[in-house]
Design a protein around this motif. Structure first.
Motif, PDB file in Angstrom:
ATOM      1  N   ALA A   1      24.972  31.520   1.681  1.00 30.49           N
ATOM      2  CA  ALA A   1      23.859  32.389   2.063  1.00 30.49           C
ATOM      3  C   ALA A   1      24.388  33.678   2.696  1.00 30.49           C
ATOM      4  O   ALA A   1      23.867  34.768   2.441  1.00 30.49           O
ATOM      5  CB  ALA A   1      22.928  31.660   3.026  1.00 30.49           C
ATOM      6  N   GLU A   2      25.447  33.584   3.496  1.00 28.65           N
ATOM      7  CA  GLU A   2      26.024  34.763   4.132  1.00 28.65           C
ATOM      8  C   GLU A   2      26.630  35.712   3.110  1.00 28.65           C
ATOM      9  O   GLU A   2      26.633  36.919   3.287  1.00 28.65           O
ATOM     10  CB  GLU A   2      27.112  34.344   5.135  1.00 28.65           C
ATOM     11  CG  GLU A   2      26.573  33.797   6.424  1.00 28.65           C
ATOM     12  CD  GLU A   2      27.685  33.364   7.372  1.00 28.65           C
ATOM     13  OE1 GLU A   2      28.828  33.843   7.228  1.00 28.65           O
ATOM     14  OE2 GLU A   2      27.406  32.535   8.244  1.00 28.65           O
ATOM     15  N   HIS A   3      27.140  35.198   2.023  1.00 28.29           N
ATOM     16  CA  HIS A   3      27.790  36.031   1.016  1.00 28.29           C
ATOM     17  C   HIS A   3      26.820  36.461  -0.082  1.00 28.29           C
ATOM     18  O   HIS A   3      27.242  36.929  -1.132  1.00 28.29           O
ATOM     19  CB  HIS A   3      29.002  35.302   0.420  1.00 28.29           C
ATOM     20  CG  HIS A   3      30.046  34.986   1.447  1.00 28.29           C
ATOM     21  ND1 HIS A   3      30.583  35.923   2.288  1.00 28.29           N
ATOM     22  CD2 HIS A   3      30.644  33.821   1.772  1.00 28.29           C
ATOM     23  CE1 HIS A   3      31.463  35.366   3.087  1.00 28.29           C
ATOM     24  NE2 HIS A   3      31.516  34.080   2.810  1.00 28.29           N
TER      25      HIS A   3
ATOM     26  N   MET B   1      25.458  27.591   4.256  1.00 31.47           N
ATOM     27  CA  MET B   1      25.407  28.746   5.154  1.00 31.47           C
ATOM     28  C   MET B   1      26.381  29.826   4.689  1.00 31.47           C
ATOM     29  O   MET B   1      26.049  31.017   4.692  1.00 31.47           O
ATOM     30  CB  MET B   1      25.719  28.323   6.588  1.00 31.47           C
ATOM     31  CG  MET B   1      24.604  27.533   7.249  1.00 31.47           C
ATOM     32  SD  MET B   1      25.050  26.872   8.864  1.00 31.47           S
ATOM     33  CE  MET B   1      25.591  28.303   9.736  1.00 31.47           C
ATOM     34  N   GLU B   2      27.583  29.420   4.286  1.00 30.74           N
ATOM     35  CA  GLU B   2      28.570  30.392   3.816  1.00 30.74           C
ATOM     36  C   GLU B   2      28.077  31.089   2.551  1.00 30.74           C
ATOM     37  O   GLU B   2      28.222  32.300   2.411  1.00 30.74           O
ATOM     38  CB  GLU B   2      29.915  29.713   3.556  1.00 30.74           C
ATOM     39  CG  GLU B   2      30.641  29.342   4.832  1.00 30.74           C
ATOM     40  CD  GLU B   2      31.926  28.565   4.596  1.00 30.74           C
ATOM     41  OE1 GLU B   2      32.204  28.177   3.432  1.00 30.74           O
ATOM     42  OE2 GLU B   2      32.650  28.331   5.569  1.00 30.74           O
TER      43      GLU B   2
END
Length: 109
Positions: A80-82, A77-78
């Motif tokens: 994907a967020e970046h 998730m991290e």
């Protein structure tokens, strides 16, 4: 009485001693019975403790698998967020190369 004084005393002392021996045997039998019951109880508790130990190990394994899965999901998730997606370094390099190849193809058109 057919017994003389000292003989009567000896018989009475023998009877008293016999009574004490019977009481002691009775107490010993009760203690022995209690001891056997405690041994049985301890054996049952050991079985329960072993079973609980096995369950604890299984739960720990499940918890570790769950924690590892959660860590992977959070990392994905991290990423994907970046903007890097859920790709590892090798996949990121491949994707970058594909992007350059596509740009070159567009530039040649």
């Amino acid at each position: 009485s057919v017994l003389s004084g000292p003989q009567q005393y000896t018989v009475k002392a023998l009877m008293r001693n016999t009574k004490h021996l019977r009481l002691a045997e009775s107490e010993f039998a009760a203690l022995h019975s209690d001891r056997e019951q405690e041994r049985g109880r301890l054996a049952r508790l050991r079985v329960v403790a072993k079973h609980l130990g096995q369950q604890t190990g299984e739960l720990k394994d499940d918890l570790m698998r769950y924690a590892n899965k959660q860590s992977r999901l959070v990392a994905e998730m991290e990423e994907a967020e970046h903007g890097r997606g859920a790709l590892g370094p090798a996949e990121q390099r491949e994707e970058a190369e594909e992007g350059r190849d596509e740009e070159e193809e567009r530039g040649q058109e």
